[in-house]
Design an enzyme around this catalytic site. Structure first.
Site, PDB file in Angstrom:
ATOM      1  N   GLU A 109      -7.780   5.189  -4.275  1.00  0.00           N
ATOM      2  CA  GLU A 109      -6.546   5.627  -3.622  1.00  0.00           C
ATOM      3  C   GLU A 109      -5.351   5.416  -4.544  1.00  0.00           C
ATOM      4  O   GLU A 109      -4.316   6.070  -4.373  1.00  0.00           O
ATOM      5  CB  GLU A 109      -6.373   4.890  -2.294  1.00  0.00           C
ATOM      6  CG  GLU A 109      -7.362   5.375  -1.236  1.00  0.00           C
ATOM      7  CD  GLU A 109      -7.291   4.586   0.061  1.00  0.00           C
ATOM      8  OE1 GLU A 109      -7.205   5.203   1.133  1.00  0.00           O
ATOM      9  OE2 GLU A 109      -7.348   3.335  -0.011  1.00  0.00           O
ATOM     10  N   ASP A 117       0.787  -1.252   0.000  1.00  0.00           N
ATOM     11  CA  ASP A 117       0.000   0.000   0.000  1.00  0.00           C
ATOM     12  C   ASP A 117       0.808   1.285   0.000  1.00  0.00           C
ATOM     13  O   ASP A 117       0.270   2.340   0.356  1.00  0.00           O
ATOM     14  CB  ASP A 117      -0.941   0.033   1.216  1.00  0.00           C
ATOM     15  CG  ASP A 117      -1.984  -1.068   1.197  1.00  0.00           C
ATOM     16  OD1 ASP A 117      -2.013  -1.845   0.229  1.00  0.00           O
ATOM     17  OD2 ASP A 117      -2.770  -1.145   2.155  1.00  0.00           O
ATOM     18  N   GLU A 157      -7.135  -3.366  -3.969  1.00  0.00           N
ATOM     19  CA  GLU A 157      -8.491  -3.184  -3.483  1.00  0.00           C
ATOM     20  C   GLU A 157      -9.030  -1.814  -3.887  1.00  0.00           C
ATOM     21  O   GLU A 157     -10.065  -1.704  -4.538  1.00  0.00           O
ATOM     22  CB  GLU A 157      -8.496  -3.343  -1.961  1.00  0.00           C
ATOM     23  CG  GLU A 157      -9.854  -3.291  -1.304  1.00  0.00           C
ATOM     24  CD  GLU A 157      -9.746  -3.553   0.191  1.00  0.00           C
ATOM     25  OE1 GLU A 157     -10.355  -4.520   0.666  1.00  0.00           O
ATOM     26  OE2 GLU A 157      -9.025  -2.800   0.871  1.00  0.00           O
TER      27      GLU A 157
END
Length: 815
Positions: free
Chosen positions: A645, A562, A641
């Site tokens: 973002e 991430d 996911e």
């Protein structure tokens, strides 16, 4: 010449001009690869052909992984002209041009990261990668082959369209297994009759055929060299105690390749199948020096086996059992290529040449941009170019000349529809990039524009006054890079609204002073868990897992999960602070540039010339979006996911490039957004007319979690519909409407969310209604101005100030 053709010629001439810089930079690539790389011209050809040493240590001049096949040049078929003509590369840029041409891949910096970041060696050592390769290379952490150096090392690498893995004795086989699955083999669940189904996945472990050798057994080893964004080299070797060190099988794994190709050195080739060989037939040679065999399997598939054999050697294959094909003798320097037969003539025509690696380059001229995935190759064939497979989002953006390279057949990919076959060494894509989207609210809803009425200004001002009184430090000084970044970005947007929309100097001064103080804690690297520079994988990581011992803490940041999500918030906040401060005549940007640039280099280093970070850690220039999973083993491969973002990090890079005056960074961020828009609306955001994802899945509207090998309409943190849909919305910014079209948002709202949103009582409610502004700004604005609105409806990364300013800024109010 027509006006359109003239513009096209000018555009491509400009592109070729900029490539001069890129080709000059290529001469320094030896600092990146573990062995030198150069560019050689083919005698009598107008096309340059890369010649590359594959970076294997202890290379020999006669035998071994770095001998002749890696140094041969490509024969160019004169009937298929190259897409890039190097004869045009000796021009110079016209500095006086009204619209300058920008090279998208200029290094941000090439200096060692600041000593502000303590140096560490990562607790997870990459298995099968030597210390020399670690020292002299940058190892991608979020790439398709991570499974090959973490965990048990037996999980798949998804090349697309093929899947490969190290088979370590299953079925008595040792070697590199190959599988290709079709959409007919997919499993849907949990109720396969539902529409939509919750997930679909492809079977794994179907070893249709594998590269092996008689000498391979449980003592064999697999090492990895030359890691790059598009490829890695796999070297399989038998026991050195039995056979010495001169025997090996070298297999370059390259994304999109039409063949899986392996070079045998002093080994007796063997090929195994868990499906079983029904027959093996020798066929007529398609080319001098190339032997051809067709293996028919019991599942009805057929696989071509092509061997390029040096003069003076004999090579023949035969069935030794229903599961084993064996060569008659040990061979040296023999190239074997394997592919499922979909179009036998195309395989015949392309056998003998194989991809060794790939690079990407690109330019932008105003709002027009192009990027090219350029495949480096070895060997020769009848076609004079490689057999490659392109994804749907490549095909829809191909430059017109690519149509002449189409071969007219397809293969199913794992989760991105069908891939189309091309005879080419370059995939050339053209995009219109969003140069017009900057900091201010922006919408793609037709006929809508900002209308800040006096009432709207009053409501926004009231919200801003209250929200700037919050404790910035309490919300930002956290043990999480992710949540700290969300809070910093929230306050940054309040400051933006105060300065540029409210034009209130008092609120701006209060907000900016507090925000700069909170941000400075991170710029000094004095937060709860300071960031470290990892000398193993060459990146900036949180120290949290080093302290707690839990690799999953802060969503796995220490293990490279991430980073683009998390640092994207910090970069965007910095861009907003810098934009306001510069407008006020300050020097904040100059004082913080190195720190913020370091975060950008970690997630999106644009050049292999910068040896302190891997090229494009997060964003895949092949897949068209980022992968979030880092150094974690996964049977279904990489995944992502939160599409929103992801594009938020590209948007942040674009804005930061604007603020610091880095034209390459700004244009590159815009190009990433253009590619994401196309790819995400193909694979992750599904309009009713989507024809790429399965028909019984598109009613989910979003992918949920998109893996390389499966798609699952869920999240890692819960199965509620607002979680699944909402994680693809946050944060709502000016670029949201660019990616998420009004039509898509309306379909999602009407079919899934309109009945759910009114029942919510937490921050997801605010997210859903803010997203509503992307197609119905009036209803969104009414929600946030309602007397029944509660602050509990605001997520920790959201403010009423921004939601009001955005909804009004895209036409939500008329009075």
């Amino acid at each position: 010449m027509s006006s359109t053709n003239a513009k096209t010629l000018i555009f491509w001439s400009a592109m070729l001009v900029s490539l001069t810089i890129l080709l000059c930079l290529a001469s320094t690539l030896s600092a990146y690869y573990s062995s030198p790389e150069g560019l050689e011209r083919v005698s009598g050809s107008s096309h340059y052909t890369p010649s590359i040493y594959l970076g294997v240590e202890n290379e020999s001049t006669d035998t071994g992984p770095n001998s002749t096949p890696c140094a041969t040049t490509t024969e160019i078929n004169a009937e298929i002209p190259p897409l890039i003509d190097p004869n045009l590369l000796n021009k110079t840029d016209d500095a006086s041009a009204a619209v300058p041409t920008v090279n998208l891949f200029v290094p941000i910096a090439t200096t060692r990261p600041s000593s502000l970041f303590a140096r560490i060696l990562h607790p997870l050592h990459p298995l099968g990668i030597s210390d020399s390769v670690i020292s002299n290379s940058t190892i991608p952490t979020n790439n398709f082959y991570t499974n090959m150096f973490v965990g048990d090392r037996d999980q798949p690498a998804n090349l697309y369209p093929y899947m490969v893995w190290w088979n370590q004795g299953v079925g008595g086989d040792y070697g590199l297994a190959i599988s290709h699955t079709t959409k007919s083999q997919r499993a849907y669940g949990p109720n396969p009759e539902a529409n939509p189904v919750e997930y679909y996945l492809n079977p794994i472990g179907i070893r249709s055929i594998s590269f092996s050798a008689v000498e391979f057994d449980a003592s064999m080893t697999m090492s990895l060299t030359s890691p790059s964004a598009f490829s890695i080299n796999v070297i399989m070797s038998p026991s050195t105690s039995k056979y010495g060190s001169s025997r090996s099988l070298l297999i370059p794994l390259v994304q999109g390749t039409g063949f899986i190709s392996g070079n045998y050195y002093n080994l007796q080739p063997q090929f195994n199948s868990i499906v079983g060989f029904k027959s093996l037939t020798a066929r007529s040679s398609p080319r001098s020096g190339v032997r051809k065999y067709v293996a028919d399997l019991y599942d009805g598939t057929s696989w071509g086996i092509y061997a390029t054999v040096p003069s003076g050697q004999t090579f023949s294959l035969s069935l030794s059992s229903s599961s084993t094909i064996k060569a008659s003798a040990r061979v040296n320097n023999v190239l074997v290529q394997i592919a499922e037969i979909v179009n036998e003539g195309a395989l015949d025509n392309h056998a003998g040449m194989y991809a060794t690696s790939a690079t990407v380059f690109g330019i932008a001229t105003g709002s027009q941009g192009t990027y090219t995935i350029d495949y480096l190759s070895s060997g020769s064939n009848n076609a004079g170019s490689l057999l490659l497979f392109a994804l749907p989002h490549h095909v829809t953006s191909f430059y017109s000349s690519m149509s002449s390279r189409a071969l007219g057949f397809t293969m199913d990919s794992q989760t991105k529809g069908t891939m189309s076959a091309y005879s080419t060494s370059q995939l050339v894509m053209v995009e219109t990039i969003p140069t017009e989207i900057k900091f201010a609210p922006w919408t793609s809803v037709p006929g809508k524009s900002a209308n800040y009425t006096s009432r709207a200004i009053g409501l926004i001002s009231k919200a801003a006054i209250l929200e700037v009184m919050q404790d910035f430090d309490a919300q930002t000084n956290l043990d999480s890079v992710y949540f700290s970044g969300k809070a910093l970005d929230k306050f940054a947007m309040i400051c933006y609204v105060a300065h540029f929309i409210l034009k209130d100097s008092t609120i701006t001064a209060t907000c900016l002073t507090k925000l700069k103080a909170s941000f400075s804690r991170f710029a000094r690297n004095s937060q709860i868990y300071p960031l470290k520079y990892d000398n193993t994988y060459k990146g900036i990581v949180s120290g949290i897992a080093l302290s707690t011992g839990n690799s999953l803490d802060d969503f796995g940041n220490t293990y490279y999960n991430d980073h683009h999500f998390q640092y994207g918030y910090h970069i965007h906040a910095a861009a907003v602070i810098g934009y306001i401060d510069s407008d006020l005549g300050g020097t904040w940007v100059a004082n913080n540039k190195e720190y913020v640039n370091t975060l950008v280099r970690d997630v999106a280093n644009p050049s292999v010339i910068d040896i302190y970070f891997p090229f494009s850690r997060s964003f895949s220039w092949f897949h068209g979006h980022s992968w979030a999973k880092g150094l974690f083993e996964s049977g279904d491969g990489k995944d992502e996911e939160s599409s929103s973002e992801d594009y938020n990090h590209a948007y942040a890079i674009k804005l930061w490039g604007q603020v610091v005056g880095d034209a390459s960074m700004e244009a590159r961020g815009a190009m990433m957004l253009a590619i994401m828009k196309r790819a995400m609306n193909s694979y992750m955001l599904m309009n009713n007319t989507n024809t790429i994802q399965p028909p019984n899945f598109i009613r989910n509207k979003v992918s949920g979690i998109l893996f390389e090998n499966k798609v699952d309409h869920t999240t890692y943190f819960g199965t509620q519909i607002q979680f699944i849909q909402g994680i693809h919305m946050i944060p709502i910014t000016p670029v949201s409407s660019y990616i998420r079209s009004p039509g898509f948002v309306q379909q999602e709202w009407t079919s899934l969310l309109s009945s759910v949103a009114p029942t919510l009582t937490d921050g997801w409610k605010g997210i859903l209604y803010a997203n509503l502004a992307l197609y119905d700004p009036s209803s969104s604005y009414k929600f946030f101005t309602s007397s029944s609105f509660q602050n509990a409806y605001l997520d920790g990364g959201a403010s009423l100030t921004w939601y009001l300013a955005y909804a009004a800024g895209v036409g939500g109010t008329t009075s």
